[in-house]
Write a protein that holds these residues in place. Structure first.
Motif, PDB file in Angstrom:
ATOM      1  N   VAL A   1      12.079  30.482  39.794  1.00 16.33           N
ATOM      2  CA  VAL A   1      12.133  30.529  41.255  1.00 16.33           C
ATOM      3  C   VAL A   1      11.774  29.159  41.825  1.00 16.33           C
ATOM      4  O   VAL A   1      10.915  28.456  41.299  1.00 16.33           O
ATOM      5  N   GLN A   2      12.415  28.762  42.923  1.00 17.84           N
ATOM      6  CA  GLN A   2      12.202  27.449  43.520  1.00 17.84           C
ATOM      7  C   GLN A   2      11.150  27.445  44.632  1.00 17.84           C
ATOM      8  O   GLN A   2      10.535  26.417  44.882  1.00 17.84           O
ATOM      9  N   GLU A   3      10.939  28.558  45.316  1.00 16.71           N
ATOM     10  CA  GLU A   3      10.004  28.597  46.437  1.00 16.71           C
ATOM     11  C   GLU A   3       8.557  28.616  45.933  1.00 16.71           C
ATOM     12  O   GLU A   3       8.209  29.343  45.012  1.00 16.71           O
ATOM     13  N   ASP A   4       7.709  27.800  46.569  1.00 15.59           N
ATOM     14  CA  ASP A   4       6.335  27.642  46.113  1.00 15.59           C
ATOM     15  C   ASP A   4       5.494  28.901  46.306  1.00 15.59           C
ATOM     16  O   ASP A   4       4.683  29.244  45.451  1.00 15.59           O
ATOM     17  N   VAL A   5       5.662  29.570  47.431  1.00 16.40           N
ATOM     18  CA  VAL A   5       4.861  30.763  47.704  1.00 16.40           C
ATOM     19  C   VAL A   5       5.196  31.868  46.711  1.00 16.40           C
ATOM     20  O   VAL A   5       4.299  32.550  46.187  1.00 16.40           O
ATOM     21  N   VAL A   6       6.461  32.031  46.419  1.00 19.54           N
ATOM     22  CA  VAL A   6       6.880  33.060  45.462  1.00 19.54           C
ATOM     23  C   VAL A   6       6.400  32.701  44.062  1.00 19.54           C
ATOM     24  O   VAL A   6       5.953  33.572  43.308  1.00 19.54           O
ATOM     25  N   ARG A   7       6.460  31.426  43.710  1.00 22.11           N
ATOM     26  CA  ARG A   7       5.976  30.995  42.396  1.00 22.11           C
ATOM     27  C   ARG A   7       4.490  31.272  42.232  1.00 22.11           C
ATOM     28  O   ARG A   7       4.032  31.718  41.184  1.00 22.11           O
ATOM     29  N   ALA A   8       3.718  30.988  43.279  1.00 18.54           N
ATOM     30  CA  ALA A   8       2.272  31.223  43.212  1.00 18.54           C
ATOM     31  C   ALA A   8       1.964  32.706  43.081  1.00 18.54           C
ATOM     32  O   ALA A   8       1.099  33.101  42.278  1.00 18.54           O
ATOM     33  N   SER A   9       2.660  33.528  43.841  1.00 15.78           N
ATOM     34  CA  SER A   9       2.398  34.967  43.751  1.00 15.78           C
ATOM     35  C   SER A   9       2.825  35.530  42.397  1.00 15.78           C
ATOM     36  O   SER A   9       2.137  36.381  41.823  1.00 15.78           O
ATOM     37  N   LEU A  10       3.952  35.064  41.865  1.00 22.12           N
ATOM     38  CA  LEU A  10       4.384  35.522  40.541  1.00 22.12           C
ATOM     39  C   LEU A  10       3.417  35.062  39.451  1.00 22.12           C
ATOM     40  O   LEU A  10       3.152  35.788  38.493  1.00 22.12           O
ATOM     41  N   GLY A  11       2.884  33.866  39.595  1.00 27.11           N
ATOM     42  CA  GLY A  11       1.891  33.384  38.633  1.00 27.11           C
ATOM     43  C   GLY A  11       0.628  34.217  38.660  1.00 27.11           C
ATOM     44  O   GLY A  11       0.063  34.549  37.615  1.00 27.11           O
ATOM     45  N   CYS A  12       0.181  34.578  39.865  1.00 22.06           N
ATOM     46  CA  CYS A  12      -1.010  35.431  39.984  1.00 22.06           C
ATOM     47  C   CYS A  12      -0.758  36.812  39.387  1.00 22.06           C
ATOM     48  O   CYS A  12      -1.624  37.364  38.703  1.00 22.06           O
ATOM     49  N   VAL A  13       0.410  37.367  39.642  1.00 20.82           N
ATOM     50  CA  VAL A  13       0.751  38.675  39.074  1.00 20.82           C
ATOM     51  C   VAL A  13       0.779  38.593  37.550  1.00 20.82           C
ATOM     52  O   VAL A  13       0.287  39.491  36.857  1.00 20.82           O
ATOM     53  N   ALA A  14       1.325  37.515  37.004  1.00 17.73           N
ATOM     54  CA  ALA A  14       1.392  37.357  35.549  1.00 17.73           C
ATOM     55  C   ALA A  14      -0.004  37.276  34.938  1.00 17.73           C
ATOM     56  O   ALA A  14      -0.295  37.942  33.942  1.00 17.73           O
ATOM     57  N   VAL A  15      -0.873  36.470  35.536  1.00 18.73           N
ATOM     58  CA  VAL A  15      -2.227  36.311  34.991  1.00 18.73           C
ATOM     59  C   VAL A  15      -3.012  37.616  35.095  1.00 18.73           C
ATOM     60  O   VAL A  15      -3.678  38.034  34.136  1.00 18.73           O
ATOM     61  N   LEU A  16      -2.943  38.267  36.243  1.00 19.25           N
ATOM     62  CA  LEU A  16      -3.661  39.538  36.397  1.00 19.25           C
ATOM     63  C   LEU A  16      -3.121  40.609  35.455  1.00 19.25           C
ATOM     64  O   LEU A  16      -3.896  41.393  34.894  1.00 19.25           O
ATOM     65  N   SER A  17      -1.820  40.635  35.253  1.00 21.83           N
ATOM     66  CA  SER A  17      -1.239  41.626  34.346  1.00 21.83           C
ATOM     67  C   SER A  17      -1.688  41.395  32.910  1.00 21.83           C
ATOM     68  O   SER A  17      -1.987  42.342  32.179  1.00 21.83           O
ATOM     69  N   ILE A  18      -1.728  40.144  32.511  1.00 19.89           N
ATOM     70  CA  ILE A  18      -2.200  39.827  31.151  1.00 19.89           C
ATOM     71  C   ILE A  18      -3.665  40.236  30.976  1.00 19.89           C
ATOM     72  O   ILE A  18      -4.036  40.820  29.955  1.00 19.89           O
ATOM     73  N   LEU A  19      -4.500  39.936  31.967  1.00 19.37           N
ATOM     74  CA  LEU A  19      -5.914  40.292  31.856  1.00 19.37           C
ATOM     75  C   LEU A  19      -6.116  41.800  31.808  1.00 19.37           C
ATOM     76  O   LEU A  19      -6.910  42.300  31.005  1.00 19.37           O
ATOM     77  N   VAL A  20      -5.406  42.536  32.638  1.00 22.47           N
ATOM     78  CA  VAL A  20      -5.527  44.000  32.633  1.00 22.47           C
ATOM     79  C   VAL A  20      -5.006  44.564  31.320  1.00 22.47           C
ATOM     80  O   VAL A  20      -5.609  45.476  30.733  1.00 22.47           O
ATOM     81  N   THR A  21      -3.898  44.018  30.833  1.00 21.40           N
ATOM     82  CA  THR A  21      -3.343  44.490  29.566  1.00 21.40           C
ATOM     83  C   THR A  21      -4.306  44.241  28.419  1.00 21.40           C
ATOM     84  O   THR A  21      -4.524  45.115  27.581  1.00 21.40           O
ATOM     85  N   LEU A  22      -4.901  43.066  28.381  1.00 26.58           N
ATOM     86  CA  LEU A  22      -5.836  42.769  27.297  1.00 26.58           C
ATOM     87  C   LEU A  22      -7.116  43.588  27.401  1.00 26.58           C
ATOM     88  O   LEU A  22      -7.750  43.890  26.393  1.00 26.58           O
ATOM     89  N   PHE A  23      -7.509  43.946  28.611  1.00 25.87           N
ATOM     90  CA  PHE A  23      -8.718  44.759  28.772  1.00 25.87           C
ATOM     91  C   PHE A  23      -8.500  46.182  28.255  1.00 25.87           C
ATOM     92  O   PHE A  23      -9.369  46.753  27.590  1.00 25.87           O
ATOM     93  N   PHE A  24      -7.341  46.750  28.535  1.00 22.16           N
ATOM     94  CA  PHE A  24      -7.068  48.137  28.147  1.00 22.16           C
ATOM     95  C   PHE A  24      -6.316  48.276  26.830  1.00 22.16           C
ATOM     96  O   PHE A  24      -6.060  49.390  26.392  1.00 22.16           O
ATOM     97  N   ALA A  25      -5.966  47.189  26.190  1.00 20.77           N
ATOM     98  CA  ALA A  25      -5.194  47.241  24.952  1.00 20.77           C
ATOM     99  C   ALA A  25      -6.080  47.693  23.784  1.00 20.77           C
ATOM    100  O   ALA A  25      -7.285  47.455  23.773  1.00 20.77           O
ATOM    101  N   PRO A  26      -5.473  48.323  22.779  1.00 14.13           N
ATOM    102  CA  PRO A  26      -6.246  48.677  21.577  1.00 14.13           C
ATOM    103  C   PRO A  26      -6.620  47.417  20.783  1.00 14.13           C
ATOM    104  O   PRO A  26      -6.033  46.358  20.948  1.00 14.13           O
TER     105      PRO A  26
END
Length: 66
Positions: free
Chosen positions: A14-39
């Motif tokens: 994505v080229q837009e900065d605001v969308v890139r920042a929000s997608l980056g935050c979603v990616a980081v939060l998703s990874i952290l939640v996944t690692l917390f609840f993963a076996p």
């Protein structure tokens, strides 16, 4: 894990900065939640892959050239 991967890929395309920042935050939060609840097996596998890749890279760097 799929949501984190998909948002990380979109973050780089994505080229837009605001969308890139929000997608980056979603990616980081998703990874952290996944690692917390993963076996434990998944957590250990995800931690072992970078170490294995580094060892493989170092072994290939020290290999003699033919």
């Amino acid at each position: 894990m799929a949501l984190a991967s998909f948002s990380a890929i979109l973050c780089f395309t994505v080229q837009e900065d605001v969308v890139r920042a929000s997608l980056g935050c979603v990616a980081v939060l998703s990874i952290l939640v996944t690692l917390f609840f993963a076996p434990w097996v998944l957590k250990l596998t995800l931690m072992a892959v970078p170490f294995g890749l580094e060892r493989f890279y170092r072994l290939n760097q020290n290999a003699p050239m033919d």
